[in-house]
Design an enzyme around this catalytic site. Structure first.
Site, short mmCIF file in Angstrom:
data_model
loop_
_atom_site.label_atom_id
_atom_site.label_comp_id
_atom_site.label_asym_id
_atom_site.label_seq_id
_atom_site.Cartn_x
_atom_site.Cartn_y
_atom_site.Cartn_z
N CYS A 55 8.27 -2.45 9.75
CA CYS A 55 8.67 -2.77 8.37
C CYS A 55 7.74 -1.97 7.46
CB CYS A 55 8.48 -4.27 8.16
SG CYS A 55 8.51 -4.81 6.44
N HIS A 56 8.20 -1.70 6.23
CA HIS A 56 7.36 -0.86 5.37
C HIS A 56 6.01 -1.52 5.05
CE1 HIS A 56 7.87 2.96 2.93
NE2 HIS A 56 6.60 2.72 3.09
N THR A 57 5.93 -2.85 5.12
CA THR A 57 4.65 -3.52 4.84
C THR A 57 3.58 -3.08 5.85
OG1 THR A 57 5.97 -5.37 4.03
CG2 THR A 57 3.62 -5.77 4.33
N HIS A 77 4.77 -7.21 12.48
CA HIS A 77 5.08 -8.60 12.11
C HIS A 77 6.56 -8.92 12.23
CE1 HIS A 77 5.64 -6.25 8.46
NE2 HIS A 77 6.51 -7.16 8.10
N GLU A 78 7.39 -7.90 12.56
CA GLU A 78 8.82 -8.18 12.70
C GLU A 78 9.12 -8.12 14.19
OE1 GLU A 78 11.38 -6.46 9.49
OE2 GLU A 78 12.51 -5.65 11.15
N CYS A 107 3.29 -25.17 7.26
CA CYS A 107 2.50 -26.20 7.96
C CYS A 107 3.24 -27.52 7.97
CB CYS A 107 1.12 -26.33 7.31
SG CYS A 107 1.13 -27.19 5.71
N CYS A 110 1.65 -29.56 3.43
CA CYS A 110 1.06 -29.31 2.10
C CYS A 110 2.09 -29.52 0.98
CB CYS A 110 0.50 -27.89 2.05
SG CYS A 110 1.77 -26.61 1.96
N CYS A 113 5.00 -27.03 1.22
CA CYS A 113 5.95 -27.32 2.30
C CYS A 113 6.79 -28.55 1.97
CB CYS A 113 5.23 -27.48 3.63
SG CYS A 113 4.63 -25.89 4.27
N CYS A 121 3.37 -21.91 1.59
CA CYS A 121 2.49 -22.85 2.30
C CYS A 121 1.03 -22.62 1.93
CB CYS A 121 2.71 -22.67 3.80
SG CYS A 121 1.59 -23.64 4.82
N ARG A 125 0.20 -19.24 3.95
CA ARG A 125 0.92 -18.22 3.19
C ARG A 125 0.35 -16.84 3.51
NH1 ARG A 125 -0.32 -19.14 -3.11
NH2 ARG A 125 0.50 -21.17 -2.53
N CYS A 185 11.49 -10.61 9.62
CA CYS A 185 10.97 -10.21 8.30
C CYS A 185 12.07 -9.63 7.42
CB CYS A 185 9.79 -9.24 8.41
SG CYS A 185 9.26 -8.73 6.76
N ARG A 380 16.25 0.35 10.61
CA ARG A 380 15.21 -0.25 11.44
C ARG A 380 15.16 0.43 12.80
NH1 ARG A 380 12.41 -2.00 7.71
NH2 ARG A 380 11.85 -4.20 7.55
P1 NAD Z 1 11.91 1.20 3.42
O1 NAD Z 1 10.87 2.23 3.35
O2 NAD Z 1 12.79 1.15 4.63
O3 NAD Z 1 12.86 1.29 2.14
C1 NAD Z 1 12.36 1.49 0.83
C2 NAD Z 1 13.36 2.35 0.06
O4 NAD Z 1 12.94 2.42 -1.30
C3 NAD Z 1 13.47 3.79 0.57
O5 NAD Z 1 14.82 4.11 0.83
C4 NAD Z 1 12.89 4.62 -0.59
O6 NAD Z 1 13.52 5.91 -0.71
C5 NAD Z 1 13.18 3.73 -1.79
N1 NAD Z 1 12.33 3.96 -2.96
C6 NAD Z 1 10.98 4.17 -2.99
N2 NAD Z 1 10.56 4.32 -4.26
C7 NAD Z 1 11.65 4.17 -5.06
C8 NAD Z 1 11.87 4.21 -6.47
N3 NAD Z 1 10.86 4.42 -7.32
N4 NAD Z 1 13.12 4.02 -6.93
C9 NAD Z 1 14.16 3.81 -6.08
N5 NAD Z 1 14.02 3.78 -4.74
C10 NAD Z 1 12.78 3.96 -4.24
O7 NAD Z 1 11.15 -0.21 3.22
P2 NAD Z 1 11.57 -1.72 3.66
O8 NAD Z 1 11.01 -2.00 5.02
O9 NAD Z 1 13.02 -1.93 3.38
O10 NAD Z 1 10.66 -2.56 2.63
C11 NAD Z 1 10.92 -2.48 1.25
C12 NAD Z 1 9.82 -3.17 0.46
O11 NAD Z 1 9.85 -4.59 0.69
C13 NAD Z 1 8.41 -2.73 0.83
O12 NAD Z 1 7.62 -2.71 -0.35
C14 NAD Z 1 7.92 -3.85 1.74
O13 NAD Z 1 6.51 -3.93 1.77
C15 NAD Z 1 8.54 -5.01 1.03
N6 NAD Z 1 8.69 -6.26 1.80
C16 NAD Z 1 8.48 -7.42 1.10
C17 NAD Z 1 8.65 -8.63 1.74
C18 NAD Z 1 8.50 -9.91 0.96
O14 NAD Z 1 8.52 -10.97 1.60
N7 NAD Z 1 8.38 -9.88 -0.35
C19 NAD Z 1 9.02 -8.66 3.09
C20 NAD Z 1 9.28 -7.45 3.74
C21 NAD Z 1 9.10 -6.25 3.09
ZN ZN Z 2 7.98 -7.01 6.80
#
Ligand code: NAD
Ligand code: ZN
Length: 387
Positions: A55-57, A77-78, A107, A110, A113, A121, A125, A185, A380
């Site tokens: 995942c991107h995170t 994490h995924e 949990c 809390c 939850c 959580c 969290r 995720c 993915r």
């Molecule tokens: P990814 O890299 O597969 O996809 C991100 C997309 O965003 C890409 O296609 C990229 O070209 C595009 N992008 C980047 N900058 C941009 C901009 N300025 N304008 C338009 N498009 C743009 O990533 P992903 O795995 O799909 O994750 C996406 C985001 O979600 C990441 O920041 C990740 O950390 C976050 N995330 C958050 C949670 C949450 O619970 N909040 C969970 C999972 C992932």
């Molecule tokens: Zn993730």
């Protein structure tokens, strides 16, 4: 001694030596090492990971550009796996159970939850800076006695990992782990961000910023909610063809326009979209996603993880004009309570997961998954732990 399917598990209570992909330094390729994984302590579970995805995170924290560096670390994490053994006090999981780990826990005790509205959580969290278990502040991973840090309590780039029971979801053994692992995720996050947080009314217009797995799952949520226009916004035009399969009806590449993308979207939609979801992690996209919603009723939801010094800047009049800004982790799903029903959506055919999975590599090729994400290729990539 625990047993599963009649087989006695000889590893219970012992250190397991197995392979893990260790990130020794920020941005440097992961190295497959033999690590020692300690037995689970109270309220912890040791899991054999079968499939994990990138995942991107993971990439953001591995690059550690706008984030605190914590190394050496095992990311991931995924994922999906099988319980190998459980620590003291764990009653609802047993060896052999099929499970999904989740980076944010539940949990069940809390105030969060117990609240119908929150999945934040107090105990479990998401914490991206912590590299140890919460019970004793120690890592369960080591190489020659030197600790290797955990990531978001999951560290799934290892054949075995130890996770707090509150971050583990028991799922049906019928669900194929090589597919439902992506619900741990990205896909649940995007889907929930739309269905649980943005809640687009039937017939509404929805803009999705970022068409990776999270954004495409958000688009899928908009399609399920009956949105009539789903506008994908991405800087990578290769995403657009893929995104059609996820219900995107129109596309905007901000690079194709001289005016700000929020103005382009306002022109396309007679004043602004009804809902928008930001799934990029880019601060400019977050501001654009907010400013492109219609005044009077528009709702924007931030999902992307920002860098640590990012600041959100917009004119307060945008709020006075009755636009709403929200944010969410894990699509507001309470992992243990809600995730089994998302797995069920896949099992009944309501939710398709195959179209998110564009690549699959063996564990030894894990760095290929990082290369693909850097190049913006595919959605993915599943990493098979057994080969
Ligand atoms: P990814 O890299 O597969 O996809 C991100 C997309 O965003 C890409 O296609 C990229 O070209 C595009 N992008 C980047 N900058 C941009 C901009 N300025 N304008 C338009 N498009 C743009 O990533 P992903 O795995 O799909 O994750 C996406 C985001 O979600 C990441 O920041 C990740 O950390 C976050 N995330 C958050 C949670 C949450 O619970 N909040 C969970 C999972 C992932
Ligand atoms: Zn993730």
């Amino acid at each position: 001694m625990a047993s599963t399917a009649g087989k006695v598990i000889k590893t219970v209570g012992k250190v397991i030596k197995c392979k893990a992909a260790v990130a020794w330094e920020a941005g440097k390729p992961l190295v497959i090492e033999e690590v020692e994984v300690a037995p689970p302590q109270a309220m912890e579970v040791r899991i054999k990971i079968l499939y994990t995805a990138l995942c991107h995170t993971d990439v953001f924290f591995w690059e550690a550009k706008g984030q605190n560096p914590v190394f050496p670390r095992i990311f991931g994490h995924e994922a999906g796996g099988i319980v190998e053994s459980v620590g003291e006090g764990v009653t609802e999981l047993a060896p052999g159970d099929h499970v999904l780990p989740v980076f944010t826990g539940e949990c069940k005790e809390c105030i969060h939850c117990k609240s119908k509205e929150s999945n934040m959580c107090d105990l479990l969290r998401i914490n991206t800076d912590r590299g140890v278990m919460i019970s004793d502040g120690q890592s369960r991973f080591s190489i020659n006695g030197k600790p290797i840090f955990h990531f978001v309590g999951t560290s799934t780039f290892s054949e075995y990992t130890v996770i707090h029971v509150g971050c583990i979801v028991k799922i049906s053994p019928e669900a194929p782990l090589d597919k439902v692992c992506i619900l741990s995720c990205g896909v649940s996050t995007g889907l929930g961000a739309t269905l649980n947080v943005a809640k687009p009314p039937k017939g509404s217009s929805v803009a999705i910023f970022g068409l990776g797995a999270v954004g495409l799952a958000a688009a899928e949520g908009a399609r399920l909610a009956g949105a009539s226009r789903i506008i994908g916004v991405d800087l990578n035009p290769n995403r657009f063809e893929l995104a059609r399969k996820f219900g995107c009806t129109e596309f905007v590449n901000p690079k194709d326009h001289t005016k700000p993308v929020q103005e382009v979207l306002a022109e396309m939609t007679n004043g602004g979209v009804d809902r928008s979801l930001e799934c990029t992690g880019n601060i400019n996209a977050m501001i654009q996603a907010f400013e492109c919603v219609h005044d009077g009723w528009g709702v924007a939801v931030l999902v992307g993880v920002p860098s640590k010094d990012a600041e959100f800047k917009t004119h307060p009049m945008n709020f006075l004009n009755e636009r709403t800004l929200k944010g969410t982790f894990f699509g507001n799903y309470k992992p243990r309570t809600d995730l089994p029903s998302v797995v069920e959506k896949y099992m009944t055919g309501e939710l398709e997961l195959e179209k998110f999975i564009t690549h699959s590599v063996s564990f030894s090729e894990i760095n290929t998954a990082f290369d693909l994400m850097h190049k913006g290729e595919g959605i993915r990539c599943i990493i098979r732990m057994d080969g």
